[in-house]
Every structure is written in structure tokens, then in C-alpha cells.
Design an enzyme around this catalytic site. Structure first.
Site, mmCIF file in Angstrom:
data_model
loop_
_atom_site.group_PDB
_atom_site.id
_atom_site.type_symbol
_atom_site.label_atom_id
_atom_site.label_comp_id
_atom_site.label_asym_id
_atom_site.label_seq_id
_atom_site.Cartn_x
_atom_site.Cartn_y
_atom_site.Cartn_z
ATOM 1 N N LYS A 80 15.643 -34.023 -61.174
ATOM 2 C CA LYS A 80 15.651 -35.312 -61.885
ATOM 3 C C LYS A 80 15.545 -36.442 -60.866
ATOM 4 O O LYS A 80 16.220 -36.415 -59.826
ATOM 5 C CB LYS A 80 16.951 -35.431 -62.700
ATOM 6 C CG LYS A 80 16.992 -36.630 -63.644
ATOM 7 C CD LYS A 80 18.264 -36.605 -64.488
ATOM 8 C CE LYS A 80 18.337 -37.760 -65.472
ATOM 9 N NZ LYS A 80 19.567 -37.751 -66.280
ATOM 10 N N SER A 155 18.766 -38.465 -71.215
ATOM 11 C CA SER A 155 17.807 -39.105 -70.346
ATOM 12 C C SER A 155 16.983 -38.133 -69.511
ATOM 13 O O SER A 155 15.929 -38.483 -69.007
ATOM 14 C CB SER A 155 18.534 -40.076 -69.418
ATOM 15 O OG SER A 155 19.449 -39.370 -68.571
ATOM 16 N N SER A 179 23.133 -36.288 -71.307
ATOM 17 C CA SER A 179 21.749 -36.207 -70.821
ATOM 18 C C SER A 179 21.323 -34.891 -70.207
ATOM 19 O O SER A 179 20.152 -34.721 -69.883
ATOM 20 C CB SER A 179 21.471 -37.331 -69.834
ATOM 21 O OG SER A 179 21.394 -38.543 -70.523
HETATM 22 N N1 GLN Z 1 22.230 -41.272 -74.236
HETATM 23 C C1 GLN Z 1 23.382 -41.741 -73.523
HETATM 24 C C2 GLN Z 1 23.096 -43.116 -72.996
HETATM 25 O O1 GLN Z 1 22.096 -43.640 -73.302
HETATM 26 C C3 GLN Z 1 23.744 -40.796 -72.429
HETATM 27 C C4 GLN Z 1 22.850 -40.879 -71.259
HETATM 28 C C5 GLN Z 1 23.224 -39.979 -70.150
HETATM 29 O O2 GLN Z 1 23.965 -39.004 -70.323
HETATM 30 N N2 GLN Z 1 22.753 -40.311 -68.971
HETATM 31 O O3 GLN Z 1 23.857 -43.689 -72.281
#
Ligand code: GLN
Length: 497
Positions: A80, A155, A179
Site C-alpha cells: 500500500k 482505503s 481499510s
Molecule cells: N473508511 C474509514 C475512513 O474513511 C476507515 C479508513 C481506514 O481504515 N483507513 O476513515
């Protein structure tokens, strides 16, 4: 030899160790696969062809010299783009870091390299890991290999899509609110958020420091466990790193057995807003666990319904502070530096041009929640809710060994459907957020396809902090029983790209 991109990581490592395949052949097969399909999928932001082949060559040379190779040596991985990689661009999915070449490796990057794992490139993600669909990337969305018109989760959608399209057998994600697990659920892959502090955050670009946790993504539970052990463990460079032995996750993954385990079904996760086919597959998994010898108990965690609002105060608050470092002076983009403007003006112009809408929304929200007049009402209240959620978990784990729930309320939604509706987007993480707030460990493992749309459903397993091995035990049991029932891994039902 069979198609090298179809092997699991464990099989790949065995093939490399026995000399059945060279690490270079394995890397080349994956680079060719990327060349063939990633124009459609867009899992990668950067492919490091030379670096990957060099790393693979080094593994082959070590083997030729008779050196003992690690359990994942020669296995390719998609990283990532939130982890720093020395000499390789790291954008965090943002324009503000476009062109930035980090001068150092994150601890995770370093441990991957030390393990002989071959890093193929950096994967697409929502900007600064803020999102649930990868549509907030400044570099365009990623498609879900099951249906390219749908989101691969977020994400870390690039990492999950790379796995599901056989561009890499292993990937790394980060999980602040879901995410790793949510992308795993909607792509039919496995994703694990280790216990907070279990995997070093050093060199992982910070979003919300008290929630962020890097972890393994793979196509099988065993592969995730092997990767977990490669990256986990104490790191003096991260002050929140846990100085204790890593839970024996590989052993647990090899010994999937739930006989006599007490498994709690979280009562609050279900009902309105949950897709019927998701609940159907989830309920079948619970039945399966019962058949495999687990005792099923219904557990109520009443504070979990406050997790989403608490998260959307705490995470933006921490982000507003963490992202202050992107001031146009230190890294990447600089706009308006024409000799006539003050440093403040250049900072403002750069942040205006470099951050996307969701990032700006969160900085504004977080700054507001932390402002002296509202601190107690918003940030302070959210922290109290966090304590209540932690207590709900403590009470639950006083009675059961693990908790289970659907990973996500719905299957992968169409690209574009929720981009203009932040609230709808935030709901994708309804079931995953409590574990981030409490810091415990959680996994998503595939549990079937929803009958109404034929898309993957994830089963979430949650364990107490430092009991990550329980996730793997349960995950491996479910995986073995379901693949036995289906006759093949779920992912084989995905359409060919
Ligand atoms: N969807 C969540 C957010 O937008 C979690 C994102 C994540 O785990 N990085 O913050």
C-alpha cells in the site's frame, strides 16, 4: 509448471525453496500479469520492475549459495502506498506528495525486504487512507476484479484488487477504521488488522495515530499468517509498539479448529441497512461454526452503535494534527513559490491544490472538534464513548473467546454511487470501527457470495488484544470447511479478466 500467479504464497515459497521455480520467474510472471490486466484494474500506482527483479535475483543467489531461505522468500507482494520506500515514490494517494521520494524505508518495508519478499510496487488507496472505496485517490479509482464497475473497498482497494486479480499473492494494508477488512470482504480475500501496536507504524504515513494499524492481506488464511509473522513484533522506532512476543499465528492457521471455542455473535450488527444476502451468508457461517463444534452465544455490545460518530470525531481530530506537517516546506508539492508570496501564502496555496475534498473535510471537522470551545462537547465525548466501547469488549471477552459479525453491511457498491454522500460511504465501516477504537485484533475471511448480486461476503472475527492467533484458528476452520463445501477457493468463481 502451472501458472505461477495462481499459487498461494506458501506454495510459491516452497517452489522457490525447492528450486522448482526461480524467484525471478515468479516475479516476472507477476509483472507480466500486471502488464496484462492492471490497465483495467488500476491496482498499482507505481510498479517497480527493476527493484522486484533485483530482489528476486538476490533470493535466487542466496539459494544457489545454499543459504536457508525464510518462509516467504521469493514471494511477490503489493505494498500500500502509505509505507515509505527508500528511493521509490510514496504518494499516500495524494497530490500533495506527488514526486516525493522517501529517503528511508518504513519498518514494515524493511522487514519485507529482510524476509526476501519481492515488492512489486505500490498500490492505490484513498487519499491519506480516508475512505471506503478508493475513489478518493487523487490518481483515479481502482476496479473490483469481480466487477470492474464496482469498488474494491477502501482505503486499501489497490491491495485487495491486486490479490483478487492474481497480480500478487500477498499485499499489505493499513486499517484505521476498516481499510484492511472491508476491502478484503468485498473482494473475496483475507485481511487482518493485528492488535494495535502489533505491527510497527514507523514510516507509515500517519492518518489517525491512535487507530492506524498495518497488517497482512492475502488470498488464504495461512498466507496472511505467514505475512503477519514476517512484519510483526517490537520496534523501538515506534513508541506504541508492543514489546512482547508475537502471537503464534502461523501455528494457529495450520491448526484451524474451533472445537469447544465460545463464539459470540454481536447482536447489534444486523437488521436495518444490512443486505439480505450478506446476513444470509453470515448466518450460515455461524451455523457452520456450530457444526464444527463451537458454542455460539449471542452477545450485546450496546455502545457499538456510538462507534461511528465517535470515530468520525477522533479520526479527523488526529488527522487535522498529523496533516499539519504537509506545509509545502518539507515534502512534495509546492505551489505559488514565485518569490512574491509569504511562506504562509505558499502553504495555503499548496494545501488548497494538494489536498482533495475528503481530506479537507476531515481537517476542518477535526480542527473544529479540537477547538477550545467545543473540545469537551465533541472530542471529549468521543473519547468517553471510546472507553465504553472498550468496556463492552472487555465484558464480551469475559464470556467468549472471539466475536463474529458480517465485515460489511453490503457487498461492493457501484463506483460513483456514494462519492457525493459521505454518510453513506462512512456506513461501510459500521462493523469494523469498534475494534480500532478498542485496539483489539480482527480479521475478514470470505464466507460466500450474496445470492442477489453474486458478490463476495466477508465474515468478521474479532479477538482480544494480543490474541491474534484466535483469529487465525477460527479463520482457518471456516476457510477449510467452506472451500470443502464449494470444492474450490471462492475467488475461483470471479470472472476472468
Ligand atoms: N473508511 C474509514 C475512513 O474513511 C476507515 C479508513 C481506514 O481504515 N483507513 O476513515
Amino acid at each position: 509448471m502451472t501458472d505461477l500467479t495462481r499459487l498461494t504464497a506458501a506454495e510459491t515459497a516452497a517452489a522457490v525453496a525447492s528450486g522448482e521455480a526461480s524467484a525471478v520467474d515468479v516475479a516476472q510472471a507477476h509483472l507480466d500479469r500486471i502488464g496484462a490486466v492492471d490497465e483495467k484494474v488500476h491496482a498499482f500506482l507505481h510498479v517497480d520492475t527493476e527493484g522486484a527483479l533485483d530482489a528476486a535475483r538476490a533470493v535466487d543467489e542466496r539459494r544457489a549459495k545454499g543459504e536457508k531461505l525464510g518462509p516467504l522468500a521469493g514471494v511477490p507482494l503489493a505494498l500500500k502506498d502509505i509505507f515509505t520506500t527508500k528511493g521509490i515514490p510514496t504518494t499516500v494517494g495524494s497530490k500533495i506528495l506527488e514526486g516525493w521520494i522517501p529517503p528511508y524505508d518504513a519498518t514494515v518495508t524493511k522487514r519485507l525486504k529482510d524476509a526476501g519478499i519481492v515488492i512489486l510496487g505500490k498500490t492505490n488507496m484513498d487519499e491519506f487512507a480516508m475512505g471506503s472505496s478508493t475513489e478518493n485517490s487523487a490518481y483515479g479509482p481502482t476496479g473490483n476484479p469481480w466487477d470492474l464497475t464496482r469498488i474494491p473497498g477502501g482505503s486499501g482497494g489497490g491491495s485487495s484488487a491486486a490479490l483478487a486479480s492474481y497480480q500478487a499473492p500477498l499485499a499489505i494494508g493499513t486499517d484505521t477504521g476498516g481499510s484492511i477488512r472491508q476491502p478484503a470482504a468485498v473482494t473475496g480475500t483475507v485481511g487482518v488488522k493485528p492488535t494495535y501496536g502489533g505491527v510497527s507504524r514507523y514510516g507509515m504515513v500517519a492518518f489517525s495515530s491512535s487507530l492506524d494499524q498495518g497488517g497482512p492481506c492475502a488470498r488464504t488464511v495461512l498466507d496472511a499468517a505467514l505475512l503477519h509473522e514476517a512484519i510483526a513484533g517490537y520496534d523501538p522506532l515506534d513508541s506504541t509498539s508492543i514489546d512482547a512476543p508475537v502471537p503464534s499465528v502461523v501455528e494457529a492457521a495450520r491448526n484451524g479448529n474451533v472445537q469447544g471455542m465460545r463464539i459470540g455473535v454481536v447482536k447489534e450488527f444486523g437488521g436495518e441497512g444490512y443486505q439480505a444476502g450478506v446476513m444470509q451468508r453470515f448466518n450460515e457461517s455461524v451455523e457452520l461454526l456450530r457444526e464444527l463444534g463451537a458454542e455460539i452465544v449471542e452477545i450485546s455490545c450496546p455502545s457499538f452503535k456510538l462507534a461511528l460518530p465517535a470515530y468520525y470525531l477522533i479520526a479527523p481530530s488526529e488527522a487535522s494534527s498529523n496533516l499539519a506537517r504537509f506545509d509545502a516546506m518539507r515534502y512534495g508539492l509546492r505551489v505559488g513559490d514565485d518569490g512574491t508570496k509569504s511562506a504562509e501564502e505558499v502553504t495555503a496555496l499548496t494545501r488548497e491544490a494538494g489536498f482533495g475534498d475528503e481530506v479537507k473535510r476531515r481537517i476542518i471537522l477535526g480542527t473544529y472538534a479540537l477547538s477550545s470551545g467545543y473540545y469537551d462537547a465533541y472530542y471529549g465525548s468521543a473519547q468517553k464513548v471510546r472507553t465504553l466501547i472498550t468496556r463492552d469488549f472487555e465484558a464480551a471477552f469475559g464470556t467468549v473467546d472471539v466475536l463474529v459479525s458480517p465485515t460489511t453491511p453490503t457487498t461492493a457498491f457501484p463506483i460513483g454511487e456514494r462519492v457525493d454522500d459521505p454518510m453513506a460511504m462512512y456506513l461501510a465501516d459500521l462493523c469494523t470501527i469498534p475494534s480500532n477504537l478498542a485496539g483489539n485484533a480482527a480479521m475478514s475471511v470470505p464466507c460466500g457470495l450474496a445470492p442477489e448480486d453474486g458478490l463476495p461476503v466477508g465474515l468478521q472475527i474479532i479477538a482480544p488484544a494480543m490474541a491474534d492467533d484466535r483469529l487465525y484458528r477460527v479463520g482457518a476452520a471456516v476457510e477449510a470447511a467452506l472451500t470443502g463445501r464449494w470444492g474450490h477457493p471462492l475467488l475461483e468463481e470471479a470472472p476472468a479478466l
